[in-house]
Design an enzyme around this catalytic site. Structure first.
Site, PDB file in Angstrom:
ATOM      1  N   HIS A  22      62.381 -22.131  44.805  1.00  0.00           N
ATOM      2  CA  HIS A  22      63.319 -20.998  44.872  1.00  0.00           C
ATOM      3  C   HIS A  22      63.130 -20.341  46.238  1.00  0.00           C
ATOM      4  O   HIS A  22      62.492 -19.290  46.377  1.00  0.00           O
ATOM      5  CB  HIS A  22      63.037 -20.008  43.738  1.00  0.00           C
ATOM      6  N   ASP A  58      69.794 -19.613  41.216  1.00  0.00           N
ATOM      7  CA  ASP A  58      70.335 -20.508  42.251  1.00  0.00           C
ATOM      8  C   ASP A  58      71.394 -21.433  41.635  1.00  0.00           C
ATOM      9  O   ASP A  58      72.436 -21.696  42.232  1.00  0.00           O
ATOM     10  CB  ASP A  58      69.195 -21.336  42.856  1.00  0.00           C
TER      11      ASP A  58
HETATM   12  N1  LIG Z   1      63.412 -15.734  40.959  1.00  0.00           N
HETATM   13  C1  LIG Z   1      64.536 -15.088  41.217  1.00  0.00           C
HETATM   14  O1  LIG Z   1      65.626 -15.658  41.131  1.00  0.00           O
HETATM   15  C2  LIG Z   1      64.508 -13.628  41.631  1.00  0.00           C
HETATM   16  C3  LIG Z   1      65.700 -12.931  41.818  1.00  0.00           C
HETATM   17  C4  LIG Z   1      65.662 -11.586  42.183  1.00  0.00           C
HETATM   18  C5  LIG Z   1      64.442 -10.953  42.382  1.00  0.00           C
HETATM   19  N2  LIG Z   1      63.304 -11.657  42.208  1.00  0.00           N
HETATM   20  C6  LIG Z   1      61.988 -11.015  42.351  1.00  0.00           C
HETATM   21  O2  LIG Z   1      61.718 -10.229  41.194  1.00  0.00           O
HETATM   22  C7  LIG Z   1      60.725  -9.260  41.513  1.00  0.00           C
HETATM   23  C8  LIG Z   1      61.119  -7.897  40.978  1.00  0.00           C
HETATM   24  O3  LIG Z   1      62.284  -7.425  41.617  1.00  0.00           O
HETATM   25  P1  LIG Z   1      62.866  -5.965  41.311  1.00  0.00           P
HETATM   26  O4  LIG Z   1      64.116  -5.837  42.091  1.00  0.00           O
HETATM   27  O5  LIG Z   1      62.883  -5.682  39.854  1.00  0.00           O
HETATM   28  O6  LIG Z   1      61.733  -5.068  42.014  1.00  0.00           O
HETATM   29  P2  LIG Z   1      61.350  -3.550  41.730  1.00  0.00           P
HETATM   30  O7  LIG Z   1      60.467  -3.129  42.845  1.00  0.00           O
HETATM   31  O8  LIG Z   1      62.561  -2.738  41.400  1.00  0.00           O
HETATM   32  O9  LIG Z   1      60.505  -3.653  40.392  1.00  0.00           O
HETATM   33  C9  LIG Z   1      59.288  -4.307  40.341  1.00  0.00           C
HETATM   34  C10 LIG Z   1      58.454  -3.563  39.318  1.00  0.00           C
HETATM   35  O10 LIG Z   1      57.263  -4.316  39.126  1.00  0.00           O
HETATM   36  C11 LIG Z   1      56.227  -3.379  38.940  1.00  0.00           C
HETATM   37  N3  LIG Z   1      54.951  -4.064  39.160  1.00  0.00           N
HETATM   38  C12 LIG Z   1      54.338  -4.339  40.341  1.00  0.00           C
HETATM   39  N4  LIG Z   1      53.157  -4.943  40.114  1.00  0.00           N
HETATM   40  C13 LIG Z   1      53.040  -5.088  38.774  1.00  0.00           C
HETATM   41  C14 LIG Z   1      52.048  -5.636  37.928  1.00  0.00           C
HETATM   42  N5  LIG Z   1      50.917  -6.136  38.423  1.00  0.00           N
HETATM   43  N6  LIG Z   1      52.255  -5.596  36.594  1.00  0.00           N
HETATM   44  C15 LIG Z   1      53.371  -5.067  36.090  1.00  0.00           C
HETATM   45  N7  LIG Z   1      54.351  -4.514  36.826  1.00  0.00           N
HETATM   46  C16 LIG Z   1      54.191  -4.532  38.154  1.00  0.00           C
HETATM   47  C17 LIG Z   1      56.527  -2.252  39.924  1.00  0.00           C
HETATM   48  O11 LIG Z   1      55.874  -1.054  39.569  1.00  0.00           O
HETATM   49  C18 LIG Z   1      58.038  -2.157  39.784  1.00  0.00           C
HETATM   50  O12 LIG Z   1      58.431  -1.218  38.802  1.00  0.00           O
HETATM   51  C19 LIG Z   1      60.570  -9.344  43.030  1.00  0.00           C
HETATM   52  O13 LIG Z   1      59.453 -10.172  43.335  1.00  0.00           O
HETATM   53  C20 LIG Z   1      61.835 -10.041  43.476  1.00  0.00           C
HETATM   54  O14 LIG Z   1      61.683 -10.693  44.726  1.00  0.00           O
HETATM   55  C21 LIG Z   1      63.302 -12.970  41.841  1.00  0.00           C
HETATM   56  O1  LIG Z   2      65.860 -13.473  47.746  1.00  0.00           O
HETATM   57  C1  LIG Z   2      65.088 -12.660  47.251  1.00  0.00           C
HETATM   58  O2  LIG Z   2      64.091 -12.218  47.850  1.00  0.00           O
HETATM   59  C2  LIG Z   2      65.339 -12.160  45.845  1.00  0.00           C
HETATM   60  C3  LIG Z   2      65.637 -13.271  44.934  1.00  0.00           C
HETATM   61  O3  LIG Z   2      64.699 -14.288  44.989  1.00  0.00           O
HETATM   62  C4  LIG Z   2      67.034 -13.820  45.102  1.00  0.00           C
HETATM   63  O4  LIG Z   2      67.187 -15.039  45.217  1.00  0.00           O
HETATM   64  O5  LIG Z   2      67.982 -13.027  45.091  1.00  0.00           O
END
Ligand SMILES: NC(=O)c1ccc[n+]([C@@H]2O[C@H](COP(=O)([O-])OP(=O)(O)OC[C@H]3O[C@@H](n4cnc5c(N)ncnc54)[C@H](O)[C@@H]3O)[C@@H](O)[C@H]2O)c1
Ligand SMILES: O=C(O)C[C@H](O)C(=O)O
Length: 336
Positions: A188, A160
């Protein structure tokens, strides 16, 4: 003299963000060009093959700093001896969902991982939670790790923060590197408060620069309230709509920025991170809330003594109020 490798655990390593993280971490992006790393990749059984494939590619990339890669489907060995942990593994939201909708779906992941960190991580363990809802997932993990100082659990709001820098730089016709002291407060989520009231460029205040650029104080204020704040706060949803899935490379990059600054220190003013609140700025103690922070001697410190006007106070209160509600929700689900 040979330097001992630092063990870094990445959960969800077979997923999108995991794939964007691994190669940069292996090339030294967190710890610099002189520190070898050992990567522990944690996945659920369905994700193990993807993580194993990434491990093969890591070998093929021949990173001189990469000493070892192991893939696990069990949190206990994955966190054993871990110095840094990036908790990414969780289900991402899809179009139409708010991040809070993921509380029940993802909250259950972070208690067992907190317990595994408590059981076996190194004494200097530092954790950033990326998986959403990141702030409350960090709270859940910390609450299952009673022997680890709570301040070692943080959540990612650097994405952010970086988004705010990108919007300001584009509007002011400058580059992100000139901007200082932007803050993301709170959760967030869409309630976060991106705050430029203390931000500067070359010693000039950002509000004054915006007024000069946009045609007056009132227009600048309107732009901040009606365009900038919602654009940053809802950028995650915008990315989902445009890309068709949630942000990946920018999220990985921000997680690396967060960990690098935590370990190596902040250089130019402050940044933003969600850390355990000590009650500063009205955020109830114990919530994992975003603040202006500096990293000094390997610890995040909340910047103190900033003036907060009535508008900012209201926006911060709304976002920490949402965090307090999330804490109640996970309490009632028995997750903390
Ligand atoms: N905080 C932020 O700024 C931010 C930004 C983008 C995405 N995210 C979050 O990050 C997370 C991951 O996003 P992504 O695009 O990589 O998703 P994705 O689905 O491509 O990958 C997630 C992976 O986590 C694995 N997984 C699920 N449960 C698990 C567990 N208990 N232990 C280990 N691995 C596990 C899945 O098998 C998958 O491979 C999501 O929750 C998304 O919303 C957060
Ligand atoms: O917004 C979402 O669900 C993914 C991530 O937290 C983001 O900010 O891009």
């Amino acid at each position: 003299m040979s330097v001992k490798p630092v063990t870094i655990t990445i959960t969800g390593a077979g997923g999108q963000i995991g794939y964007a993280l691994l190669f940069r971490i292996a090339s030294g992006a967190i710890l610099g060009p002189d520190v070898p790393v050992r990567l522990n990749l944690l996945e659920i059984p369905q994700g193990v093959r993807a993580a194993e494939g990434a491990a093969l590619e890591l070998q093929d990339a021949a990173f001189p700093l990469l000493h070892q890669v192991d893939v696990y489907d069990d949190a206990t060995p994955a966190f054993a001896g871990s110095n840094l942990a990036l908790l990414v593994g969780a289900r991402p939201r899809t179009a139409g969902m708010e991040r809070g909708d993921l509380l029940a779906a993802n909250g259950g992941i972070f208690g067992p991982q907190g317990a595994a960190i408590n059981a076996g991580a190194a004494d200097d363990i530092r954790v950033v939670v990326v998986g959403n809802p990141a702030n409350t997932n960090a709270l859940i993990a910390a609450s299952h790790a009673p022997d680890v100082p709570a301040e070692r659990f943080t959540a990612l709001t650097r994405l952010d923060h970086n988004r705010a820098l990108g919007q300001l730089a584009a509007t002011l016709g400058t580059t992100v590197g000139t901007l200082r002291d932007v803050t993301i407060w709170g959760n967030h989520s869409a309630t976060q408060f991106p705050d430029v009231s203390h931000a500067t460029i070359d010693g000039e205040t950002v509000p004054a620069l915006l007024a000069a650029r946009l045609g007056g104080v009132d227009v600048a204020r309107e732009w901040l309230v009606d365009t900038f704040i919602p654009r940053v706060a809802k950028r995650g949803a915008e990315i989902i709509e445009v890309r068709g899935s949630s942000s990946v490379a920018s999220a990985a990059s921000a997680a690396i920025d967060h960990m690098r600054d935590w370990v190596q220190g902040t250089q130019h003013g402050w940044t933003s991170a969600a850390v355990v609140s000590d009650g500063s700025y009205g955020a109830p103690e114990g919530l994992v809330s975003s603040f202006p922070v500096e990293s000094v001697d390997g610890e995040w410190r909340i910047v103190q003594g900033l003036e907060v006007d009535a508008f900012a106070e209201h926006r911060i209160a709304a976002s920490v109020g949402e965090l307090a509600d999330e804490r109640e929700a996970v309490r009632s689900l028995g997750l903390i």
